[in-house]
Write an enzyme that holds these catalytic residues in place. Structure first.
Site, PDB file in Angstrom:
ATOM      1  N   ASN A  62     -12.794  -0.964   7.749  1.00 15.29           N
ATOM      2  CA  ASN A  62     -12.808  -1.609   6.442  1.00 15.29           C
ATOM      3  C   ASN A  62     -13.389  -3.013   6.635  1.00 15.29           C
ATOM      4  OD1 ASN A  62     -10.629  -2.602   7.891  1.00 15.29           O
ATOM      5  ND2 ASN A  62      -9.161  -2.459   6.239  1.00 15.29           N
ATOM      6  N   GLN A 104       0.832  -1.200   0.000  1.00 15.42           N
ATOM      7  CA  GLN A 104       0.000   0.000   0.000  1.00 15.42           C
ATOM      8  C   GLN A 104       0.870   1.255   0.000  1.00 15.42           C
ATOM      9  OE1 GLN A 104      -1.989  -1.423   3.461  1.00 15.42           O
ATOM     10  NE2 GLN A 104      -3.986  -1.489   2.490  1.00 15.42           N
ATOM     11  N   GLY A 138      -6.908  -6.764   9.747  1.00 16.95           N
ATOM     12  CA  GLY A 138      -7.344  -8.158   9.655  1.00 16.95           C
ATOM     13  C   GLY A 138      -7.094  -8.911  10.947  1.00 16.95           C
ATOM     14  N   GLU A 172      -5.948  -9.595   1.100  1.00 16.48           N
ATOM     15  CA  GLU A 172      -6.478  -8.235   1.183  1.00 16.48           C
ATOM     16  C   GLU A 172      -7.064  -7.794  -0.153  1.00 16.48           C
ATOM     17  OE1 GLU A 172      -4.434  -5.199   3.365  1.00 16.48           O
ATOM     18  OE2 GLU A 172      -2.890  -6.618   4.026  1.00 16.48           O
ATOM     19  N   ARG A 173      -8.189  -7.105  -0.077  1.00 12.79           N
ATOM     20  CA  ARG A 173      -8.824  -6.604  -1.296  1.00 12.79           C
ATOM     21  C   ARG A 173      -7.895  -5.600  -1.980  1.00 12.79           C
ATOM     22  NH1 ARG A 173     -13.291  -2.080   0.697  1.00 12.79           N
ATOM     23  NH2 ARG A 173     -11.932  -1.148   2.235  1.00 12.79           N
ATOM     24  N   ASN A 220     -11.862  -7.997   2.809  1.00 10.41           N
ATOM     25  CA  ASN A 220     -10.607  -8.654   3.163  1.00 10.41           C
ATOM     26  C   ASN A 220     -10.941 -10.027   3.738  1.00 10.41           C
ATOM     27  OD1 ASN A 220      -8.684  -6.278   2.804  1.00 10.41           O
ATOM     28  ND2 ASN A 220     -10.177  -5.431   4.234  1.00 10.41           N
ATOM     29  N   CYS A 270      -5.823   0.884   7.503  1.00 14.37           N
ATOM     30  CA  CYS A 270      -4.733  -0.091   7.443  1.00 14.37           C
ATOM     31  C   CYS A 270      -4.027  -0.070   8.786  1.00 14.37           C
ATOM     32  CB  CYS A 270      -3.760   0.240   6.308  1.00 14.37           C
ATOM     33  SG  CYS A 270      -2.297  -0.821   6.310  1.00 14.37           S
ATOM     34  N   GLY A 271      -4.166  -1.133   9.543  1.00 17.02           N
ATOM     35  CA  GLY A 271      -3.608  -1.161  10.893  1.00 17.02           C
ATOM     36  C   GLY A 271      -2.094  -1.136  10.925  1.00 17.02           C
ATOM     37  N   ASN A 272      -1.441  -2.000  10.138  1.00 14.28           N
ATOM     38  CA  ASN A 272       0.019  -1.996  10.097  1.00 14.28           C
ATOM     39  C   ASN A 272       0.534  -0.669   9.550  1.00 14.28           C
ATOM     40  OD1 ASN A 272       0.428  -4.635  11.102  1.00 14.28           O
ATOM     41  ND2 ASN A 272       0.001  -5.502   9.094  1.00 14.28           N
ATOM     42  N   HIS A 332     -14.237  -7.019   6.721  1.00 15.73           N
ATOM     43  CA  HIS A 332     -13.492  -8.269   6.888  1.00 15.73           C
ATOM     44  C   HIS A 332     -14.453  -9.454   6.983  1.00 15.73           C
ATOM     45  CE1 HIS A 332      -9.483  -6.524   7.626  1.00 15.73           C
ATOM     46  NE2 HIS A 332     -10.180  -5.512   8.108  1.00 15.73           N
ATOM     47  N   CYS A 384      -1.665  -8.285   8.135  1.00 20.06           N
ATOM     48  CA  CYS A 384      -2.726  -7.294   7.957  1.00 20.06           C
ATOM     49  C   CYS A 384      -3.195  -6.889   9.344  1.00 20.06           C
ATOM     50  CB  CYS A 384      -3.883  -7.869   7.142  1.00 20.06           C
ATOM     51  SG  CYS A 384      -5.292  -6.749   6.973  1.00 20.06           S
ATOM     52  N   GLY A 385      -2.922  -5.632   9.741  1.00 20.67           N
ATOM     53  CA  GLY A 385      -3.243  -5.200  11.092  1.00 20.67           C
ATOM     54  C   GLY A 385      -4.733  -5.152  11.366  1.00 20.67           C
TER      55      GLY A 385
END
Length: 291
Positions: A170, A46, A233, A221-222, A203, A75-77, A172, A230-231
């Site tokens: 987002n 990303q 996620g 991930e989409r 996701n 986006c967590g990460n 999931h 994926c954070g």
């Protein structure tokens, strides 16, 4: 167009970070795709963009584009890398940073050990807000919640798939599996991501419960495909596991790229995620004006 960038990673989920605090770059979706391309560009899951806060009490705005050029909500990460970036670049001296995203306000906190903790907000379960439209399907009760079968005509591969559905800003879909290493992530992931029940795609998380405080996770991930971590996620997977009666309030999530720690006290409470954020290298790239 010459663009300066920083390459970062959080548990193997990798990002190109751009500074737009002084001026907008006004990149097109094709130019974001170029930056993310692992052969012709920098290479990333990303693209993260740093912008000034939209209000006096908000430090920054955080914009996220997937590798396919599309803008996404959360986006967590990436949020951990965002916090590490603005601190390391001297854009702030704060340990706790208030950041505006499309999904709402988040507040990453830099820890003394170099990790970053992010308040990801409360999970969303209202189907219309995820969004998820099950088109008259009947859910299967489990724990104090439910899972949804995904089988529809023409998608026989998903005949045995039943997912827990939640949004962390987002969407999931979390699928319980016996062994995450042998799970059909490559074949089922795209089918779940583009499933007609998810109007904005989704996701797809493949969750293996090891114990009440430990899980293994892979996420398709989409707009990107499977990533090393994926954070959001991981947050969604732990929330799902808790509501399904399988997990405790604090869980270590093992991804292919590293470990994340997720805490959730239950309905009405925010999810807290702690994990690494690392700068890999910095550089400058010539992005074509017309793509």
């Amino acid at each position: 167009m010459q663009i300066r960038f920083t390459k970062m990673q959080g548990a193997g989920n990798d990002f190109v970070v751009l500074d737009e605090t002084a001026a907008r770059l006004n990149l097109s979706p094709a130019q974001y795709r170029y930056l993310a391309d692992r052969h012709f560009g920098v290479g990333a899951d990303q693209i993260l963009t740093v912008r000034p806060g939209p209000a006096p009490d908000i430090d920054f705005e955080y914009v996220i584009h997937n590798a396919d050029g599309g803008e996404v909500e959360q986006c967590g990460n990436g949020s951990r890398c965002f916090a590490r970036y603005v601190r390391d670049k001297g854009l702030t001296t704060k340990d706790a940073i208030r950041v505006h995203t499309r999904a709402g306000l988040i507040e990453p906190v830099l820890q003394a050990d170099g990790r970053v903790t992010v308040d990801m907000g409360a999970p969303v379960f209202e189907l219309a807000d995820i969004p998820f439209d099950p088109q008259g399907l009947t859910p299967r009760a489990r724990g104090d919640w439910q899972v949804w079968p995904l089988a529809v005509p023409g998608r026989e591969a998903l005949q045995d798939a039943a997912v827990a559905v939640v949004s962390m800003g987002n969407p999931h879909a979390v699928l319980l599996v016996d062994d995450v290493q042998t799970s059909p992530v490559a074949s089922w992931g795209p089918l779940i991501e583009s499933h007609p029940f998810f109007p904005r795609r989704v996701n797809a998380g493949f969750l293996q419960v090891v114990s009440r405080s430990e899980v293994r996770l892979r996420v398709f991930e989409r707009g990107t495909g499977e990533t090393l971590a994926c954070g959001s996620g991981a947050c969604a997977a732990v929330v799902a596991g808790i509501r399904l009666g399988l997990l405790a309030a604090r869980v270590d999530v093992h991804t292919r790229g590293g470990q994340l720690s997720i805490e959730w006290a239950g309905l009405g409470h925010p999810v807290r995620m702690t994990g690494p954020a690392v700068t890999v290298f910095e550089g400058q790239i010539d992005v074509p004006d017309a793509l």
